[in-house]
Design a protein around this motif. Structure first.
Motif, mmCIF file in Angstrom:
data_model
loop_
_atom_site.group_PDB
_atom_site.id
_atom_site.type_symbol
_atom_site.label_atom_id
_atom_site.label_comp_id
_atom_site.label_asym_id
_atom_site.label_seq_id
_atom_site.Cartn_x
_atom_site.Cartn_y
_atom_site.Cartn_z
ATOM 1 N N ILE A 27 20.082 79.540 17.342
ATOM 2 C CA ILE A 27 19.158 78.412 17.415
ATOM 3 C C ILE A 27 19.244 77.747 18.789
ATOM 4 N N CYS A 28 20.463 77.558 19.269
ATOM 5 C CA CYS A 28 20.660 76.943 20.597
ATOM 6 C C CYS A 28 20.059 77.807 21.704
ATOM 7 N N MET A 29 20.236 79.120 21.611
ATOM 8 C CA MET A 29 19.687 80.019 22.626
ATOM 9 C C MET A 29 18.160 80.055 22.569
ATOM 10 N N ASN A 30 17.602 79.838 21.359
ATOM 11 C CA ASN A 30 16.148 79.750 21.231
ATOM 12 C C ASN A 30 15.623 78.543 21.998
ATOM 13 N N ILE A 31 16.276 77.390 21.800
ATOM 14 C CA ILE A 31 15.901 76.177 22.536
ATOM 15 C C ILE A 31 16.080 76.399 24.035
ATOM 16 N N ASN A 32 17.199 77.005 24.413
ATOM 17 C CA ASN A 32 17.479 77.269 25.821
ATOM 18 C C ASN A 32 16.433 78.223 26.421
ATOM 19 N N GLY A 33 15.968 79.174 25.600
ATOM 20 C CA GLY A 33 14.962 80.126 26.067
ATOM 21 C C GLY A 33 13.652 79.444 26.416
ATOM 22 N N TRP A 34 13.214 78.513 25.567
ATOM 23 C CA TRP A 34 11.983 77.782 25.870
ATOM 24 C C TRP A 34 12.166 76.909 27.109
ATOM 25 N N ASP A 35 13.315 76.253 27.217
ATOM 26 C CA ASP A 35 13.585 75.423 28.400
ATOM 27 C C ASP A 35 13.634 76.276 29.668
ATOM 28 N N ALA A 36 14.104 77.519 29.520
ATOM 29 C CA ALA A 36 14.198 78.415 30.686
ATOM 30 C C ALA A 36 12.833 78.727 31.288
ATOM 31 N N MET A 37 11.764 78.587 30.500
ATOM 32 C CA MET A 37 10.421 78.837 31.036
ATOM 33 C C MET A 37 10.088 77.849 32.156
ATOM 34 N N ILE A 38 10.585 76.607 32.034
ATOM 35 C CA ILE A 38 10.390 75.621 33.104
ATOM 36 C C ILE A 38 11.133 76.072 34.349
#
Length: 484
Positions: free
Chosen positions: A297-308
């Motif tokens: 779940i944390c890596m999913n959130i981090n993945g979306w943030d990584a798009m920025i």
């Protein structure tokens, strides 16, 4: 006046040194540079989100089928396609250095030649990687995946091989367009394809009940539509002179091009896979189910943030390479300062959002109280990771724009895999801190890498970098006409 319509205050006249002493000058220059950066970063972030969403949407629709179908798509998407994505993105990133510097120098025709060289190299690389798709079941079993999931994911991977070759075409095209700041074109094409992808995923996977075959058809076609759409734009518009047709120069000096491409691939893959390893290692803990779910779940959130971060990575890479190619050492240096401050501010905001919602966002992904509580506990580390990942990709983008891929590859090996990963294993297993220890150790690796890159950038002689850029253009340009 810059190509994007933003005035350049630093025009090289004798008054610049005195004007730089005034606060008004710095405020105006910061504003102009921010506008140039967001002109690239905004559409690049949107494009990254759209393309990231293609796989995420397919996974969502597969979740409406069976648990095995969802597992097959998830494993293929994150492991097999993730591996190929990292390699192809890295290999294609050599173009960010070369196309960006050639564009800054006004040597537009060289961009088309560079793109064709990259196609040759990446298509050959795709052929070399294809056995991973063909023999993915035993590879997945080697990593501890169950036989049932490995076989299902392996079957889906075979159907997804067209996507691999779409990657090989797409990344050079994107770097070619990014270098010319034609990021809105990519954003519009990606958005249109995403809408079509959502509709046809529903139609083929659920309505017509094609299942995973429908998922594979839709995802493959979507990636190839992105490639075809971008190619049509380039072929029809000639990309303002950057495309002058196919050329035998694409096969000239491939060895030097391969060398830079491999350095780019190693540099980016070491970064791309680093936090993916976190999930694998967490799975080796005693009773890992809750920990793996929480970290996912944390890596999913981090993945979306990584798009920025990917958007800023593209923006600073383009700005640095363009200005070095044009011989504007001061503007290249100032651009690094502006994008670093901007991305850190955004990182702080994202970190605060993670901390403020840590008791709520886990329930968007799970109905299990145990998993949600563990995710809330890990949100502290997620917040710091989000902050670090706001600056680290920017520094990597500077490296790509300047052509330091080999240096950063060595730094990444040392910081991530010699220091961070062993530290995480030591804290997690030997000292018994579990997933918190594993992640903390790996964060330490990111901190060390970021600090080293900050020092490298701070000590850089930007005038020397402009000379290196000029030398690189002459060495790999070939007889392209010498237009300026």
């Amino acid at each position: 006046m810059a190509a994007d319509g933003v005035p350049l205050l630093n025009n090289g006249d004798g008054n610049d040194s005195s004007r730089r002493e005034t606060l008004d000058y710095w405020v105006k220059e910061f504003g102009y540079e921010s506008k140039r950066l967001w002109h690239i970063a905004g559409p690049a972030i949107f494009t990254a989100i759209c393309q990231y969403s293609l796989g995420a949407l397919t996974q969502t629709f597969a979740g409406q089928l069976t648990e095995l179908d969802l597992a097959a798509v998830s494993v293929e998407n994150s492991v097999i396609a993730g591996l190929a994505f990292g390699v192809m993105l890295g290999m294609g990133s050599a173009l960010e250095t070369l196309c960006g510097q050639a564009y800054g120098a006004g040597r537009l025709r060289m961009l088309g030649v560079y793109m064709q060289r990259s196609w040759v190299i990446l298509l050959i690389t795709a052929c070399l990687i294809s056995p991973i798709y063909i023999w993915s079941p035993p590879i997945l079993k080697l990593f501890g995946e169950t036989t049932e999931i490995s076989n299902a994911a392996g079957k889906f991977a075979l159907w997804m091989m067209p996507q691999l070759f779409a990657y090989a075409m797409n990344f050079p095209i994107q770097k070619f367009l990014q270098a010319q700041r034609k990021v809105m074109v990519m954003a519009v094409i990606s958005a249109l394809v995403l809408v079509l992808h959502a509709f046809f995923s529903w139609l083929l996977i659920l309505k017509l009940e094609w299942g995973l075959i429908g998922a594979a058809v839709t995802l493959n076609v979507s990636w190839w539509l992105i490639v075809i759409g971008q190619l049509l734009y380039i072929f029809i518009t000639k990309s303002d002179g950057a495309w002058s047709g196919f050329s035998w120069l694409a096969f000239v000096d491939l060895f030097g091009f391969v060398k830079l491409s491999l350095a780019s691939a190693i540099m980016l893959c070491l970064e791309f896979w680093y936090l993916m390893v976190l999930i694998v290692i967490t799975g080796l803990l005693p009773n890992p189910l809750i920990a793996v779910d929480a970290i996912s779940i944390c890596m999913n959130i981090n993945g979306w943030d990584a798009m920025i971060a990917i958007g800023f990575n593209a923006a600073i890479s383009v700005r640095v390479s363009n200005e070095l190619g044009a011989g504007n050492a001061w503007l290249a240096k100032f651009s690094v300062l502006v994008v670093s401050l901007t991305s850190v501010i955004i990182g702080i905001v994202c970190m605060i959002v993670v901390f403020a919602t840590r008791g709520y966002f886990p329930y968007l992904f799970t109905s299990s109280n145990a998993v949600a509580e563990k995710t809330t506990e890990l949100a502290l580390l997620l917040g710091f990771t989000v902050l670090l990942n706001s600056l680290q990709p920017v520094l990597s983008g500077v490296a790509v724009g300047a052509g330091w891929q080999s240096l950063v590859a060595y730094i990444n090996i040392g910081c991530y895999y010699v220091f961070g990963l062993p530290a995480g294993i030591l804290l997690g297993f030997t000292f018994g801190f579990g997933v918190m220890g594993i992640w903390s150790g790996m964060i330490a690796g990111i901190v060390l890498q970021t600090l080293i890159l900050v020092v490298v950038v701070a000590l850089t002689n930007w005038n020397k970098e402009t000379e290196e850029a000029e030398s690189r253009i002459k060495r790999w340009g070939g007889p392209t006409g010498g237009e300026h």
